[in-house]
Design a protein around this motif. Sequence first.
Motif, PDB file in Angstrom:
ATOM      1  N   MET A  41       0.873  -1.402  -0.166  1.00  0.00           N
ATOM      2  CA  MET A  41       0.082  -0.054   0.059  1.00  0.00           C
ATOM      3  C   MET A  41       0.737   1.305   0.120  1.00  0.00           C
ATOM      4  SD  MET A  41      -3.119  -0.935  -0.339  1.00  0.00           S
ATOM      5  CE  MET A  41      -3.702   0.758   0.252  1.00  0.00           C
ATOM      6  N   THR A  42       2.088   1.124   0.244  1.00  0.00           N
ATOM      7  CA  THR A  42       2.912   2.276   0.001  1.00  0.00           C
ATOM      8  C   THR A  42       3.155   2.785  -1.418  1.00  0.00           C
ATOM      9  OG1 THR A  42       4.946   0.950  -0.125  1.00  0.00           O
ATOM     10  CG2 THR A  42       4.479   1.633   2.122  1.00  0.00           C
ATOM     11  N   LEU A  43       2.550   2.229  -2.228  1.00  0.00           N
ATOM     12  CA  LEU A  43       3.080   2.424  -3.594  1.00  0.00           C
ATOM     13  C   LEU A  43       1.518   2.585  -4.392  1.00  0.00           C
ATOM     14  CD1 LEU A  43       5.425   3.518  -5.195  1.00  0.00           C
ATOM     15  CD2 LEU A  43       5.507   1.243  -6.159  1.00  0.00           C
ATOM     16  N   ASN A  44       1.057   3.822  -4.814  1.00  0.00           N
ATOM     17  CA  ASN A  44       0.092   3.844  -5.871  1.00  0.00           C
ATOM     18  C   ASN A  44       0.549   3.964  -7.250  1.00  0.00           C
ATOM     19  OD1 ASN A  44       0.280   6.624  -5.847  1.00  0.00           O
ATOM     20  ND2 ASN A  44      -1.261   6.954  -4.575  1.00  0.00           N
ATOM     21  N   ALA A  45      -0.290   4.269  -8.320  1.00  0.00           N
ATOM     22  CA  ALA A  45       0.238   4.525  -9.711  1.00  0.00           C
ATOM     23  C   ALA A  45       0.817   6.015  -9.750  1.00  0.00           C
ATOM     24  CB  ALA A  45      -1.318   4.537 -10.491  1.00  0.00           C
ATOM     25  N   ARG A  46       0.522   6.870  -9.299  1.00  0.00           N
ATOM     26  CA  ARG A  46       1.031   8.165  -9.409  1.00  0.00           C
ATOM     27  C   ARG A  46       2.183   8.226  -8.486  1.00  0.00           C
ATOM     28  NH1 ARG A  46      -2.986  13.015  -8.054  1.00  0.00           N
ATOM     29  NH2 ARG A  46      -0.944  14.160  -8.638  1.00  0.00           N
ATOM     30  N   SER A  47       2.525   7.549  -7.474  1.00  0.00           N
ATOM     31  CA  SER A  47       3.613   7.412  -6.565  1.00  0.00           C
ATOM     32  C   SER A  47       4.770   6.693  -7.825  1.00  0.00           C
ATOM     33  CB  SER A  47       3.519   6.626  -5.274  1.00  0.00           C
ATOM     34  OG  SER A  47       2.758   7.627  -4.631  1.00  0.00           O
ATOM     35  N   GLY A  48       4.276   5.409  -8.255  1.00  0.00           N
ATOM     36  CA  GLY A  48       5.173   4.771  -9.130  1.00  0.00           C
ATOM     37  C   GLY A  48       5.449   5.563 -10.229  1.00  0.00           C
ATOM     38  N   ALA A  49       4.458   6.509 -10.974  1.00  0.00           N
ATOM     39  CA  ALA A  49       4.971   7.232 -12.172  1.00  0.00           C
ATOM     40  C   ALA A  49       6.117   8.187 -11.660  1.00  0.00           C
ATOM     41  CB  ALA A  49       3.757   7.891 -12.386  1.00  0.00           C
ATOM     42  N   ALA A  50       5.851   8.752 -10.382  1.00  0.00           N
ATOM     43  CA  ALA A  50       6.863   9.894  -9.998  1.00  0.00           C
ATOM     44  C   ALA A  50       8.349   9.174  -9.802  1.00  0.00           C
ATOM     45  CB  ALA A  50       6.571  10.398  -8.749  1.00  0.00           C
ATOM     46  N   MET A  51       8.235   7.859  -9.080  1.00  0.00           N
ATOM     47  CA  MET A  51       9.552   7.064  -9.031  1.00  0.00           C
ATOM     48  C   MET A  51      10.226   6.765 -10.409  1.00  0.00           C
ATOM     49  SD  MET A  51       9.043   4.402  -5.810  1.00  0.00           S
ATOM     50  CE  MET A  51      10.836   4.298  -5.772  1.00  0.00           C
ATOM     51  N   TRP A  52       9.309   6.310 -11.274  1.00  0.00           N
ATOM     52  CA  TRP A  52      10.025   6.219 -12.740  1.00  0.00           C
ATOM     53  C   TRP A  52      10.578   7.488 -13.234  1.00  0.00           C
ATOM     54  CZ3 TRP A  52      11.158   1.940 -15.003  1.00  0.00           C
ATOM     55  CH2 TRP A  52      10.228   0.694 -14.703  1.00  0.00           C
ATOM     56  N   THR A  53       9.940   8.640 -13.193  1.00  0.00           N
ATOM     57  CA  THR A  53      10.603   9.743 -13.561  1.00  0.00           C
ATOM     58  C   THR A  53      11.870  10.160 -12.717  1.00  0.00           C
ATOM     59  OG1 THR A  53       8.446  10.552 -14.123  1.00  0.00           O
ATOM     60  CG2 THR A  53      10.070  12.083 -13.821  1.00  0.00           C
ATOM     61  N   ARG A  54      11.953   9.876 -11.379  1.00  0.00           N
ATOM     62  CA  ARG A  54      12.928  10.390 -10.738  1.00  0.00           C
ATOM     63  C   ARG A  54      14.085   9.241 -10.942  1.00  0.00           C
ATOM     64  NH1 ARG A  54       9.120  12.220  -7.204  1.00  0.00           N
ATOM     65  NH2 ARG A  54       9.433  14.222  -7.123  1.00  0.00           N
TER      66      ARG A  54
END
Length: 613
Positions: free
Chosen positions: A129-142
Motif C-alpha cells: 500500500m506504500t505505492l500507488n500509480a502516481r507514486s510509481g510514476a513519480a519514481m519512474w521519472t526520478r
Amino acid sequence: MWPRRADFPFGAGSSLVARLPGLGCLDQFSPLSDILAAFGSRGFHGLAAFDMEGDINNKRDLPLSQQTRQMGTRTKDRTPTQAHNYVVQRESAKLLRKFKGLNPSSDEARLKVGETLRYYDQMIIDNPMTLNARSGAAMWTRIGKYENAGQLGDWWFEEIQRGILGRIGRCVHHQAYRLRPQETANTIWGMGMLGPRLLTLPLPSRGDMGDVVHDLIQRGCRELEKIRPIDMTSMVEGLARMRYPRMEWVMSLVTRETKQRMVKFKDPDLPRMLWALANLGWHDNDGLLSAIACECKKRIGLFTPKDLSMLLWGFAVLGFKDIQHMLWVSVVQGVCRWRWGFEPHYAVKFLWAYDRLEHHPGHEAMRKFSNNLAAGLHELHTSDIAVAMRSLVNLGFPNDAVIVKLNKLLRESHFLDIPARDAATLMWAMAMVDRLERDIFMILRRSIVQARTETNLPESHRLDLYRCILHLSVYRPVLAKLMPVKLLEECQKTWIDMQLKEEIPEFIDDIKEKLQEMEFKVKETDAICQGTIFTTSAEAKDGSQYAVEVLLPPKCYRNLKGEVTGSQLWKEKIMESWGYKVLRLDAGKWDEFGDDNTGKTEYLNQILAEANK
C-alpha cells in the motif's frame, strides 16, 4: 489528523536517508511504520541531511520530469496512505540526486545504488500500500533523471533494478487510469532513460514491461490534446531512447498535434523533438519536418549553440536539406555572437551536419569550429574525433591546430584503445592532407590489424581505409605495403560497389556526343586508373587522356558554385597522378544551355583550356 507538510520545514536535521542501510541506525529492511515513527519522534525536521548538491529547480515551464516541489510549500492534508506515498517519492528523489555525481564504475556507486534500491524494493514487498500509480510514476521519472542509470552496466539492471522496477511497473500498469496526462508522458520519458532492454523486463506476475509501455502509450495518445507540448516532447524522447518498435500510429497522432500547436513549443523543445525524430529515423510524410524548420527560422536568434547543433544534426541525420536560411544564419551567429566559443562536441555536430548537408559554412566559421575542436580534443571520444576529421577533410582544414593536437595525443597514448573504424577514418584524413607520419601510421595500423577488420569494419569506414591505402600506394608506397593484402581486397570491393551505385547524370550521353563531335575518342568502359576509379574518359588526337567529372552534390557544395569537396579534390589528384586531365563540368550550367549546341561546344572548349593550363 496526519500532520500537514507545512508543519515540517525540510531544511536541517536528520532524515530517512540518514537511516538507510550503511548510512544510519535502522536495520536494512525496517518496516515503514518504524521509519514513520522515527520521523514523528524527531518532528520530521530536515530531510536534507544528505548534504545535497544543488538546489531544487522549481521552474514551472519545465516538464513534470524536471519539476520538484520546493521545500516548505503548503499542500493539502494527507491521509496515512498518502503520507506513505509521499515518503517513497520524496526520499527516492533525494537518493537519486545523491548518486548523480558518482562515477558509475566505482565501488561506491555499486554499494549505494544497490543498498538504496533493495531497501525500497523490500519496503514495497512488506507493505504494497506504500505505492500507488502516481507514486510509481513519480519514481519512474526520478529514476530516469539519474543520468548514469543507463551506464552502470548489466549488473545494475539485472541484479538490482529487475525486482523494484518490475514491481513499480506492475503497480503503474494496474492503476494507469489514475495518472494525469502529463504524468503518463513523463513516465514514458523515465522508462525511456533506462534504454531498450527495459521492454523485455519481466513483471512479477505475468507479461513484461513492453505491455506496460504499450498501455501507457495508448493512454497517452488518447489524451494527447491534454498533454503540454513540453511533455509531449519528453514522451517522444522516451520512445526514441527505448527504441519503441511500433511508432507509425504514435507518430501520426504526434505529427498532427505538433503541427497544430507548434507556436506553443518552447525554444529548447524543438531541438529535443528533432533529436528524438532523428534517433527514431522517422521518415516524414506529413510535413512535420517542414513545420519544425519553418518555426525554427522564426526563432533562429533565440537558440543556444547546443540547440543549434542539435537542430542541424537532426536535420542532417534525417536528410532534410531545405534549411539553407537556417544554415546561413547559424554561421553568422557562430562567428559574431558566440565570442566565447562553445563545447567541442558541439563543434563536431556542426561540422558533421554541414558536411552531410553539403553546405560550406565559410572560412571564418571553419576557423572558429577548428579552434574550438583543437582546444577540447582531449575531452572527446575517438569516434567524435574521427567524425570531425572526416568532415574537415571535405570542408577543408583552416589551419593545422587540430592535426598537431591529435598527433600529440596519439604519441602520448592518450587514447588507450582506438577502435578499428576510428583508426581507419583518422588514417585516411591525415593521409589526405599529407600529415600522416610513420609513427602515427604504425599506431593506427596496429588498431586496424588487431581487430580483424576485413569482416568487422562498417562500409563507410572500409571506404575510408581503401582511399587511404590507394593514396599511400601512389604517394608513399612503402607504407602501403605494410597493410594486409586480404584487408585491401575487401576494402577495394566495397569501393567499387560504392562507385557503381552512384547516380549517373541524365545528360552524360549528351556530353559524350559533343566530345565525339570535337574528335575525341570516348572510351566504352568507365573504369580508369587500373579499374579503381569509375568515370567518363576520353582521348584527344595527341594522345592526352581526359576524365570528365560532372559537378553535382555531394561532389560540390550547394552554396558555393564551382567549389568541390575535399573528397572530390582528392579523387581528381589521384586521376592526375595516373596521367589524366580532369574536366570539371558544372551540371547546372550545362542544363541552362538546353538545346543551344553552340553554347555547349563553347563551354567544353573553355573547360578544356582550363584543364590544359
